[in-house]
Write a protein that holds these residues in place. Structure first.
Motif, PDB file in Angstrom:
ATOM      1  N   ARG A  16       0.922  -1.053  -0.015  1.00  0.00           N
ATOM      2  CA  ARG A  16       0.004   0.182  -0.013  1.00  0.00           C
ATOM      3  C   ARG A  16       1.071   1.142   0.139  1.00  0.00           C
ATOM      4  NH1 ARG A  16      -0.851  -4.299   2.434  1.00  0.00           N
ATOM      5  NH2 ARG A  16      -3.003  -5.114   2.597  1.00  0.00           N
ATOM      6  N   LEU A  17       0.423   2.218  -0.727  1.00  0.00           N
ATOM      7  CA  LEU A  17       1.241   3.610  -1.121  1.00  0.00           C
ATOM      8  C   LEU A  17       0.163   4.648  -0.735  1.00  0.00           C
ATOM      9  CD1 LEU A  17       3.927   5.113  -1.180  1.00  0.00           C
ATOM     10  CD2 LEU A  17       3.278   5.204  -3.756  1.00  0.00           C
ATOM     11  N   GLU A  18       0.649   5.511   0.241  1.00  0.00           N
ATOM     12  CA  GLU A  18      -0.425   6.561   0.457  1.00  0.00           C
ATOM     13  C   GLU A  18       0.592   8.093   0.240  1.00  0.00           C
ATOM     14  OE1 GLU A  18      -3.299   6.452   1.567  1.00  0.00           O
ATOM     15  OE2 GLU A  18      -3.513   4.779   3.102  1.00  0.00           O
ATOM     16  N   ALA A  19      -0.104   8.746  -0.575  1.00  0.00           N
ATOM     17  CA  ALA A  19       0.519   9.991  -1.073  1.00  0.00           C
ATOM     18  C   ALA A  19      -0.399  11.162  -0.760  1.00  0.00           C
ATOM     19  CB  ALA A  19       0.888   9.843  -2.462  1.00  0.00           C
ATOM     20  N   ALA A  20       0.354  12.378  -0.270  1.00  0.00           N
ATOM     21  CA  ALA A  20      -0.503  13.579  -0.395  1.00  0.00           C
ATOM     22  C   ALA A  20       0.532  14.674   0.012  1.00  0.00           C
ATOM     23  CB  ALA A  20      -1.533  13.754   0.834  1.00  0.00           C
ATOM     24  N   THR A  21       0.053  16.014  -0.523  1.00  0.00           N
ATOM     25  CA  THR A  21       0.692  17.018  -0.128  1.00  0.00           C
ATOM     26  C   THR A  21       0.552  17.460   1.089  1.00  0.00           C
ATOM     27  OG1 THR A  21       0.807  17.416  -2.662  1.00  0.00           O
ATOM     28  CG2 THR A  21       1.453  19.317  -1.180  1.00  0.00           C
ATOM     29  N   GLY A  22       1.698  18.057   1.877  1.00  0.00           N
ATOM     30  CA  GLY A  22       1.522  18.489   3.331  1.00  0.00           C
ATOM     31  C   GLY A  22       2.135  19.791   3.279  1.00  0.00           C
ATOM     32  N   HIS A  23       2.092  20.449   4.468  1.00  0.00           N
ATOM     33  CA  HIS A  23       2.912  21.673   4.612  1.00  0.00           C
ATOM     34  C   HIS A  23       4.227  21.547   5.735  1.00  0.00           C
ATOM     35  CE1 HIS A  23      -0.846  23.242   2.723  1.00  0.00           C
ATOM     36  NE2 HIS A  23       0.181  24.265   2.281  1.00  0.00           N
ATOM     37  N   TRP A  24       5.263  21.623   5.161  1.00  0.00           N
ATOM     38  CA  TRP A  24       6.409  21.337   5.912  1.00  0.00           C
ATOM     39  C   TRP A  24       7.085  22.918   6.383  1.00  0.00           C
ATOM     40  CZ3 TRP A  24      10.561  18.321   7.641  1.00  0.00           C
ATOM     41  CH2 TRP A  24      11.819  18.642   7.752  1.00  0.00           C
ATOM     42  N   ARG A  25       7.131  22.925   7.825  1.00  0.00           N
ATOM     43  CA  ARG A  25       7.872  24.076   8.466  1.00  0.00           C
ATOM     44  C   ARG A  25       9.114  23.925   8.323  1.00  0.00           C
ATOM     45  NH1 ARG A  25       5.649  28.071  11.097  1.00  0.00           N
ATOM     46  NH2 ARG A  25       3.758  26.832  11.230  1.00  0.00           N
ATOM     47  N   ASN A  26       9.979  24.968   7.611  1.00  0.00           N
ATOM     48  CA  ASN A  26      11.254  25.050   7.627  1.00  0.00           C
ATOM     49  C   ASN A  26      11.943  25.390   8.974  1.00  0.00           C
ATOM     50  OD1 ASN A  26      14.036  26.409   7.525  1.00  0.00           O
ATOM     51  ND2 ASN A  26      13.569  26.482   5.262  1.00  0.00           N
ATOM     52  N   PRO A  27      12.759  24.334   9.436  1.00  0.00           N
ATOM     53  CA  PRO A  27      13.303  24.298  10.920  1.00  0.00           C
ATOM     54  C   PRO A  27      14.136  25.490  11.181  1.00  0.00           C
ATOM     55  CG  PRO A  27      14.491  22.635   9.452  1.00  0.00           C
ATOM     56  CD  PRO A  27      13.350  23.076   8.761  1.00  0.00           C
ATOM     57  N   VAL A  28      14.669  26.328  10.277  1.00  0.00           N
ATOM     58  CA  VAL A  28      15.511  27.699  10.447  1.00  0.00           C
ATOM     59  C   VAL A  28      14.646  28.637  10.199  1.00  0.00           C
ATOM     60  CG1 VAL A  28      17.312  28.717   9.552  1.00  0.00           C
ATOM     61  CG2 VAL A  28      17.465  26.261   9.565  1.00  0.00           C
ATOM     62  N   SER A  29      14.024  29.041   9.029  1.00  0.00           N
ATOM     63  CA  SER A  29      13.162  30.268   8.860  1.00  0.00           C
ATOM     64  C   SER A  29      11.661  30.044   9.491  1.00  0.00           C
ATOM     65  CB  SER A  29      13.169  30.350   7.341  1.00  0.00           C
ATOM     66  OG  SER A  29      12.460  29.236   6.978  1.00  0.00           O
ATOM     67  N   GLY A  30      11.152  28.815   9.670  1.00  0.00           N
ATOM     68  CA  GLY A  30       9.911  28.737  10.239  1.00  0.00           C
ATOM     69  C   GLY A  30       8.730  28.781   9.122  1.00  0.00           C
ATOM     70  N   LYS A  31       9.284  29.168   7.720  1.00  0.00           N
ATOM     71  CA  LYS A  31       8.428  29.205   6.629  1.00  0.00           C
ATOM     72  C   LYS A  31       7.727  27.863   6.487  1.00  0.00           C
ATOM     73  CE  LYS A  31       8.651  30.430   1.705  1.00  0.00           C
ATOM     74  NZ  LYS A  31       9.492  30.878   0.666  1.00  0.00           N
TER      75      LYS A  31
END
Length: 396
Positions: free
Chosen positions: A105-120
């Motif tokens: 099984r493979l799950e795939a989706a687009t999420g939002h990553w928080r840049n660990p340095v800039s917080g973006k």
């Protein structure tokens, strides 16, 4: 026989060398301008073809690393990061066939990553799977499989764009660290190598459980892609047809070649990529053709008295047609070679700047040479019309 050969040579090359070459080199600046114009057209065509190939290759970077002979997807599937799921029961039905060695099984989706340095916050592709099923053939992912099993743990793609933060350096200097995905705390504990795609510029690998924590709206029991591995000797096309006849219309079963082609076709035909690249190639051809036509037309106009003299002493229209088309062929080769060389340099620059991997393929080389020759010959054919209208009596 020898005298006949000498006569033919003197008639075809009255000045002892190809007339077309002598005409072109008589004005070196004009010749250089023509070569530069053709090289520009060649660069545009090579660059666009290389860019298209690299973009479409990047679109299937996930697909190329899947361990499967068949893929099961929803009829509403668009591309790997945007697709409707289907019930896991369909994959279990496929497992019942004797030719099937295993499923994943493979799950795939687009999420939002928080840049660990800039917080973006930045979009990131998240791939969820059951570690024991090993859907990927990526050595790094297999080696770190134990980490992924821990809930809340993610592995980060080492080949992601630098704008996602110095993840590799932070891991090397301080070990695992925490950040957020979809405003959920996650712990980055390792790396793997996959590569960027057209949809997103970075990828995370997580367990199925962590995936559902990050995407709670994705219903349990629903999966994005079903992967089917067959026993040695099994015919993938035959098993695909059996599954299509067995299963209802809420899933599609494809061979991996068809799965990759479906993803490629989406980006080539249903997004602006195909149109923009084709239009750019066409513009390059028009620009090159206009430059070649202007050079040849000006050359013919300036040398009409000489051509009229040759007509008066018996040279027919075919001689002048061969001359102008010979000039077109010389310009084709003279502009094509530096254009290809400069394109190879631009490919290297693109690869360093974007992580895309365009390459100079034999097919693209042949296609661009054919288009360049057609462009130059067409321009030469239009220039010949000016020469055919020249009459010795009118000029003198």
């Amino acid at each position: 026989m020898k005298r006949t050969a000498v006569t033919l040579w003197s008639r075809w090359f009255p000045l002892g060398r190809p007339f077309a070459w002598l005409q072109l080199r008589s004005d070196r600046r004009r010749f250089a301008a023509a070569v530069a114009g053709i090289a520009f057209a060649v660069i545009m065509m090579m660059f666009q073809l290389g860019l298209r190939e690299a973009l479409l290759k990047g679109a299937v970077v996930v697909h190329r690393h899947l361990r499967a002979d068949l893929a099961m997807i929803s009829p509403q599937y668009d591309f790997i990061a945007a697709n409707e799921g289907f019930t896991e029961r369909r994959l279990e039905q496929a497992r019942a066939l004797e030719e099937v060695a295993g499923v994943a099984r493979l799950e795939a989706a687009t999420g939002h990553w928080r840049n660990p340095v800039s917080g973006k916050l930045q979009e990131i592709l998240v791939l969820g799977f059951r570690p024991g099923e090993r859907p990927f053939d990526l050595p790094g992912l297999v080696a770190e499989e134990g980490m992924v099993e821990r809930r809340g743990t993610v592995l980060f793609d080492r080949l992601a764009r630098p704008s996602y933060g110095p993840v590799e350096r932070r891991l090397a200097e301080g070990g695992a660290f925490e950040t957020e995905v979809n405003r959920h705390r996650v712990r980055v504990e390792g790396l793997f190598e996959l590569g960027t795609t057209l949809a997103v510029d970075a990828t995370l690998a997580v367990s199925e459980q962590t995936f559902h924590d990050l995407f709670p709206t994705n219903a349990g029991g629903s999966i994005s892609v079903g992967l089917i591995r067959l026993r040695p000797g099994a015919d993938a096309a035959a098993v695909r047809d059996r599954l299509r006849a067995l299963l209802p219309g809420d899933v599609r079963v494809l061979t991996m070649k068809e799965f990759i082609a479906a993803e490629t076709d989406y980006w080539a035909d249903r997004t602006p990529i195909g149109f923009v690249i084709t239009a750019s190639i066409f513009v390059g051809l028009i620009v090159g053709a206009v430059i070649v036509y202007q050079i040849l037309y000006t050359d013919v106009t300036e040398h009409l008295p000489e051509y009229a003299t040759l007509k008066a002493i018996g040279y027919d229209e075919r001689f002048f047609q061969r001359m102008v088309l010979g000039q077109s062929l010389i310009l084709t080769v003279a502009g094509y070679l530096p254009g290809v060389a400069l394109s190879a340099i631009f490919y290297r620059v693109m690869a360093m700047a974007t992580n895309l991997a365009p390459r100079v393929s034999v097919l693209n080389l042949a296609l661009v040479f054919g288009l360049t020759a057609t462009m130059c010959m067409a321009a030469g054919a239009f220039a010949i019309r000016r020469l055919e209208r020249a009459r010795p009596a009118e000029i003198f």
